[in-house]
Design an enzyme around this catalytic site. Structure first.
Site, mmCIF file in Angstrom:
data_model
loop_
_atom_site.group_PDB
_atom_site.id
_atom_site.type_symbol
_atom_site.label_atom_id
_atom_site.label_comp_id
_atom_site.label_asym_id
_atom_site.label_seq_id
_atom_site.Cartn_x
_atom_site.Cartn_y
_atom_site.Cartn_z
ATOM 1 N N ALA A 18 11.927 5.380 10.909
ATOM 2 C CA ALA A 18 10.679 6.019 11.671
ATOM 3 C C ALA A 18 9.660 5.302 11.777
ATOM 4 O O ALA A 18 9.385 4.870 10.560
ATOM 5 C CB ALA A 18 10.634 7.605 11.345
ATOM 6 N N HIS B 132 -5.548 0.849 14.268
ATOM 7 C CA HIS B 132 -5.104 0.965 12.698
ATOM 8 C C HIS B 132 -6.049 -0.229 12.221
ATOM 9 O O HIS B 132 -7.065 -0.677 12.632
ATOM 10 C CB HIS B 132 -3.766 0.246 12.503
ATOM 11 C CG HIS B 132 -2.928 1.176 12.870
ATOM 12 N ND1 HIS B 132 -2.271 1.590 14.135
ATOM 13 C CD2 HIS B 132 -2.212 2.174 12.112
ATOM 14 C CE1 HIS B 132 -1.427 2.670 14.189
ATOM 15 N NE2 HIS B 132 -1.353 3.071 12.842
ATOM 16 N N LYS C 187 -3.205 -4.564 9.485
ATOM 17 C CA LYS C 187 -1.597 -4.112 10.054
ATOM 18 C C LYS C 187 -1.299 -5.334 11.106
ATOM 19 O O LYS C 187 -2.281 -5.712 12.064
ATOM 20 C CB LYS C 187 -1.735 -2.894 10.915
ATOM 21 C CG LYS C 187 -0.590 -2.586 11.611
ATOM 22 C CD LYS C 187 -0.508 -0.916 12.127
ATOM 23 C CE LYS C 187 0.838 -0.405 12.797
ATOM 24 N NZ LYS C 187 1.732 -0.551 11.591
ATOM 25 N N GLY D 7 4.460 0.663 15.490
ATOM 26 C CA GLY D 7 5.766 1.358 15.873
ATOM 27 C C GLY D 7 5.714 2.798 16.197
ATOM 28 O O GLY D 7 6.318 3.388 16.993
ATOM 29 N N THR D 8 4.655 3.408 15.833
ATOM 30 C CA THR D 8 4.285 4.888 16.380
ATOM 31 C C THR D 8 3.968 4.761 17.806
ATOM 32 O O THR D 8 4.718 5.863 18.344
ATOM 33 C CB THR D 8 3.143 5.714 15.568
ATOM 34 O OG1 THR D 8 3.594 5.664 14.130
ATOM 35 C CG2 THR D 8 2.827 6.898 16.026
ATOM 36 N N ASN E 29 6.640 6.656 11.657
ATOM 37 C CA ASN E 29 5.666 7.590 11.170
ATOM 38 C C ASN E 29 6.429 8.845 10.572
ATOM 39 O O ASN E 29 7.316 9.299 11.234
ATOM 40 C CB ASN E 29 4.785 7.961 12.403
ATOM 41 C CG ASN E 29 3.769 8.554 12.047
ATOM 42 O OD1 ASN E 29 3.392 9.612 11.413
ATOM 43 N ND2 ASN E 29 2.428 7.890 12.303
ATOM 44 N N PHE E 30 5.990 9.151 9.344
ATOM 45 C CA PHE E 30 6.397 10.275 8.761
ATOM 46 C C PHE E 30 5.514 11.446 8.721
ATOM 47 O O PHE E 30 5.766 12.404 7.763
ATOM 48 C CB PHE E 30 6.888 9.598 7.531
ATOM 49 C CG PHE E 30 8.196 8.915 7.472
ATOM 50 C CD1 PHE E 30 9.411 9.549 7.303
ATOM 51 C CD2 PHE E 30 8.296 7.545 7.613
ATOM 52 C CE1 PHE E 30 10.491 8.811 7.210
ATOM 53 C CE2 PHE E 30 9.401 6.709 7.608
ATOM 54 C CZ PHE E 30 10.462 7.367 7.540
ATOM 55 N N ARG F 135 0.767 -1.310 -0.091
ATOM 56 C CA ARG F 135 0.205 -0.030 0.112
ATOM 57 C C ARG F 135 1.008 1.308 -0.009
ATOM 58 O O ARG F 135 0.494 2.167 -0.712
ATOM 59 C CB ARG F 135 -0.905 -0.047 1.211
ATOM 60 C CG ARG F 135 -1.972 -1.167 1.101
ATOM 61 C CD ARG F 135 -2.997 -0.969 2.451
ATOM 62 N NE ARG F 135 -4.057 -1.655 2.526
ATOM 63 C CZ ARG F 135 -5.088 -1.812 3.390
ATOM 64 N NH1 ARG F 135 -5.065 -0.642 4.101
ATOM 65 N NH2 ARG F 135 -6.041 -2.659 3.085
ATOM 66 N N MET F 136 1.765 1.233 1.004
ATOM 67 C CA MET F 136 2.706 2.496 0.925
ATOM 68 C C MET F 136 3.710 2.545 -0.317
ATOM 69 O O MET F 136 3.788 3.438 -0.708
ATOM 70 C CB MET F 136 3.510 2.461 2.250
ATOM 71 C CG MET F 136 2.775 2.697 3.450
ATOM 72 S SD MET F 136 2.399 4.667 3.279
ATOM 73 C CE MET F 136 3.848 5.168 3.234
#
Length: 237
Positions: free
Chosen positions: A116, A148, A152, A158-159, A118-119, A15-16
């Site tokens: 990271a 989420h 997932k 992770g965030t 989250n960006f 997806r990303m």
């Protein structure tokens, strides 16, 4: 005019990865030179971008930064490739273990790396607020609730763990709760509770493009930097 940064998308079929390819196509300051996926591509070139399987990644053209949104079992290969090529790495792959995190530290001695969870700019600011609040609210309870989509795999996210680390730096010990439902892009609530009062710091992402845009901005700003392990705040704030 500066030349566009040459980027490689690793995890391109996810997806990303698809969001990164779509958004990068509309930018003049970036040029995608390769898209790498786990399985062998059915087409060798899509919209002008050469396609490679992970097993073929040794044949990718030169690149300045790899943008990685894959799975933990594929992370070390792209990290090694960046070191071999002298290229930077921007990674949002979550679920990495301690050994893999140490590998990022070591890679930072040779190339610029940014991992990271989250960006988004909002989450970067949220982390700063959480640490400041935790430092001011000694002895309060700290709970982090994250939601989420059902696909997932890692929990807590992770965030959430990154926000928990910021709370720990401020002196509080976080607890976590996770929800997987529907198509929720990402929601994080940091709840700080004391006698007779409660403080909530909340971030909601409603569009996955937020993270893709942030990762592409990070790749552009990381290109050409000296070796080191960078944070989102180093490039955004």
């Amino acid at each position: 005019m500066n030349e566009p940064a040459r980027i490689l998308i690793h995890g391109a079929s996810g997806r990303m990865g698809q969001a990164l390819l779509r958004l990068a196509a509309g930018r003049d300051d970036l040029r995608v030179v390769a898209a790498v996926s786990r399985s062998k591509p059915t087409q060798r070139v899509i919209d002008g971008v050469p396609q490679f399987a992970v097993a073929e990644a040794h044949g990718v053209p030169a690149f300045d930064v790899a943008v990685d949104f894959s799975l933990p079992d594929g992370f070390e290969a792209v990290l090694a490739m960046c070191q071999e090529r002298g290229a930077g790495l921007v990674s949002g792959t979550t679920g990495l273990d301690e050994r893999q995190q140490r590998a990022i530290d070591l890679a930072g001695e040779r190339v610029p790396v940014l991992w990271a969870a989250n960006f988004s700019l909002g989450v970067a600011v949220l982390g700063d607020l959480v640490q400041r609040a935790a430092a001011a609210l000694h002895g309060w309870d700290c709970d982090i609730v994250e939601s989420h989509h059902v696909h997932k795999k890692d929990a807590p996210s992770g965030t959430a763990l990154a926000l928990g680390s910021r709370a720990e730096q401020g002196g509080l010990r976080p607890r976590y709760a996770s929800l997987r439902a529907g198509d929720i892009v990402g929601e994080h609530t940091v709840q700080l509770t004391g006698p007779g009062e409660r403080l909530e710091l909340v971030h909601r992402a409603t569009d996955r493009d937020v993270f893709a845009r942030g990762a592409l901005l990070a790749a552009k700003r990381l290109a050409g930097r000296p070796p080191g392990r960078y944070r989102v705040a180093d490039l955004f704030l």
